[in-house]
Design an enzyme around this catalytic site. Structure first.
Site, PDB file in Angstrom:
ATOM      1  N   ASP A  33     -48.275   7.835  -4.683  1.00  0.00           N
ATOM      2  CA  ASP A  33     -49.644   7.538  -4.277  1.00  0.00           C
ATOM      3  C   ASP A  33     -49.890   6.077  -4.677  1.00  0.00           C
ATOM      4  O   ASP A  33     -49.168   5.531  -5.514  1.00  0.00           O
ATOM      5  CB  ASP A  33     -50.598   8.488  -5.016  1.00  0.00           C
ATOM      6  N   VAL A  34     -50.910   5.454  -4.119  1.00  0.00           N
ATOM      7  CA  VAL A  34     -51.133   4.033  -4.406  1.00  0.00           C
ATOM      8  C   VAL A  34     -52.362   3.822  -5.296  1.00  0.00           C
ATOM      9  O   VAL A  34     -52.247   3.361  -6.430  1.00  0.00           O
ATOM     10  CB  VAL A  34     -51.227   3.204  -3.100  1.00  0.00           C
ATOM     11  N   ASP A  35     -53.555   4.170  -4.808  1.00  0.00           N
ATOM     12  CA  ASP A  35     -54.785   3.913  -5.573  1.00  0.00           C
ATOM     13  C   ASP A  35     -54.790   4.692  -6.886  1.00  0.00           C
ATOM     14  O   ASP A  35     -54.547   5.901  -6.898  1.00  0.00           O
ATOM     15  CB  ASP A  35     -56.016   4.310  -4.750  1.00  0.00           C
ATOM     16  N   MET A  65     -61.526  13.028  -4.768  1.00  0.00           N
ATOM     17  CA  MET A  65     -60.349  13.157  -5.626  1.00  0.00           C
ATOM     18  C   MET A  65     -60.383  14.461  -6.401  1.00  0.00           C
ATOM     19  O   MET A  65     -59.356  15.022  -6.733  1.00  0.00           O
ATOM     20  CB  MET A  65     -60.246  11.976  -6.601  1.00  0.00           C
ATOM     21  N   GLY A  66     -61.571  14.938  -6.703  1.00  0.00           N
ATOM     22  CA  GLY A  66     -61.699  16.215  -7.413  1.00  0.00           C
ATOM     23  C   GLY A  66     -61.454  17.402  -6.496  1.00  0.00           C
ATOM     24  O   GLY A  66     -61.309  18.530  -6.950  1.00  0.00           O
ATOM     25  N   GLY A 123     -53.846   7.626   0.914  1.00  0.00           N
ATOM     26  CA  GLY A 123     -55.058   7.873   1.709  1.00  0.00           C
ATOM     27  C   GLY A 123     -55.877   6.602   1.841  1.00  0.00           C
ATOM     28  O   GLY A 123     -56.938   6.585   2.450  1.00  0.00           O
ATOM     29  N   GLY A 124     -55.365   5.505   1.269  1.00  0.00           N
ATOM     30  CA  GLY A 124     -56.039   4.210   1.357  1.00  0.00           C
ATOM     31  C   GLY A 124     -55.688   3.478   2.636  1.00  0.00           C
ATOM     32  O   GLY A 124     -55.207   4.090   3.601  1.00  0.00           O
ATOM     33  N   LYS A 171     -50.546  14.150   3.015  1.00  0.00           N
ATOM     34  CA  LYS A 171     -49.377  13.672   2.262  1.00  0.00           C
ATOM     35  C   LYS A 171     -48.228  14.671   2.368  1.00  0.00           C
ATOM     36  O   LYS A 171     -47.070  14.278   2.482  1.00  0.00           O
ATOM     37  CB  LYS A 171     -49.768  13.396   0.810  1.00  0.00           C
ATOM     38  N   ASP A 192     -52.159  10.606  -8.962  1.00  0.00           N
ATOM     39  CA  ASP A 192     -53.228  10.947  -9.906  1.00  0.00           C
ATOM     40  C   ASP A 192     -54.203  11.993  -9.361  1.00  0.00           C
ATOM     41  O   ASP A 192     -54.986  12.554 -10.121  1.00  0.00           O
ATOM     42  CB  ASP A 192     -54.025   9.681 -10.257  1.00  0.00           C
ATOM     43  N   THR A 195     -55.046  15.318  -3.766  1.00  0.00           N
ATOM     44  CA  THR A 195     -54.272  15.242  -2.519  1.00  0.00           C
ATOM     45  C   THR A 195     -52.781  15.049  -2.800  1.00  0.00           C
ATOM     46  O   THR A 195     -51.942  15.424  -1.988  1.00  0.00           O
ATOM     47  CB  THR A 195     -54.771  14.089  -1.607  1.00  0.00           C
TER      48      THR A 195
END
Length: 239
Positions: A33-35, A65-66, A123-124, A171, A192, A195
């Protein structure tokens, strides 16, 4: 009193932790993941701040995110508030380039040296993620992210809803496709957020990352949860 069944659960957790570590050591592909994982910030929140609508969007990111709203709904709503122009996105990348998380460069370099394929699955936004991939020597065709759309005059025109990463289980769809296309046997997802966790399966293992932000739901459900990339590098040194 220590009940036998609680001991069994401890043994099971230990076994699955060691299995996860072994899959990581033997991985032929690792998806990050990136962000808040590869970079220290959330790209969409930074874009919102830059466009003057930070607070409204940060709250929605937290919900997304939650896992309390679907990802596509959260993405659509946040972008409809931000309505960034092409010029604003370019200026953000120039003035506030994404900050790499400590240790990520060394980890990616080590994976590359071992001929492990590394992918960024985010997702960014692709325009931001491509900037990150260049810093990490990850080929652009190993980047899966959302594409912003702009009108000819540069005004915001929405996002490409056909990208799998715009969906809640996107993803996982990317990982299934990668396994089918390349024949990968051991794919590890590292991230983190909810997703990222949902991408395993089809990922063979998931490693929760809390080096930038700890999401309790993800921490509780991760067989292996780390707070620094140094822990992953140490594991690779055991090979």
């Amino acid at each position: 009193v220590s009940w036998p069944w609680t001991q069994n659960i401890d043994v099971f957790i230990m076994t699955t932790l060691s299995q996860t570590k072994e899959i990581f050591r033997r991985a032929d592909a690792v998806c990050f993941d990136v962000d808040s994982t590869v970079i220290r910030e959330e790209g969409i929140d930074e874009l919102a701040k830059f466009c003057g609508v930070g607070d409204a969007v940060t709250e929605m990111t937290r919900k997304a995110m939650g896992g309390s709203v679907t990802f596509k709904t959260a993405l659509t709503e946040r972008l409809s508030i931000i309505r960034c122009s092409r010029e604003q996105v370019n200026k953000l990348i120039t003035d506030h380039p994404p900050q790499l998380t400590a240790g990520i460069k060394e980890l990616v370099d080590t994976l590359h040296q071992r001929n492990v394929k590394v992918f960024l699955v985010s997702g960014g936004f692709r325009c931001i993620v491509e900037h990150v991939s260049t810093q990490l020597n990850i080929p652009l065709h190993h980047v899966y992210a959302n594409r912003l759309k702009f009108y000819f005059n540069g005004e915001y025109a929405g996002f490409d809803e056909t990208q799998p990463t715009s969906e809640s289980n996107g993803k996982g769809k990317v990982i299934s496709m990668l396994k089918e296309k390349h024949g990968f046997k051991n794919v590890v997802m590292i991230g983190d957020g909810a997703t990222d966790l949902e991408a395993c399966p089809p990922a063979n293992a998931f490693i929760g990352f809390g080096g930038n932000v700890v999401r309790q739901q993800v921490k509780e459900r991760s067989l292996w949860y780390v707070t620094s990339f140094g822990e992953l590098l140490k594991e690779l040194e055991k090979i």
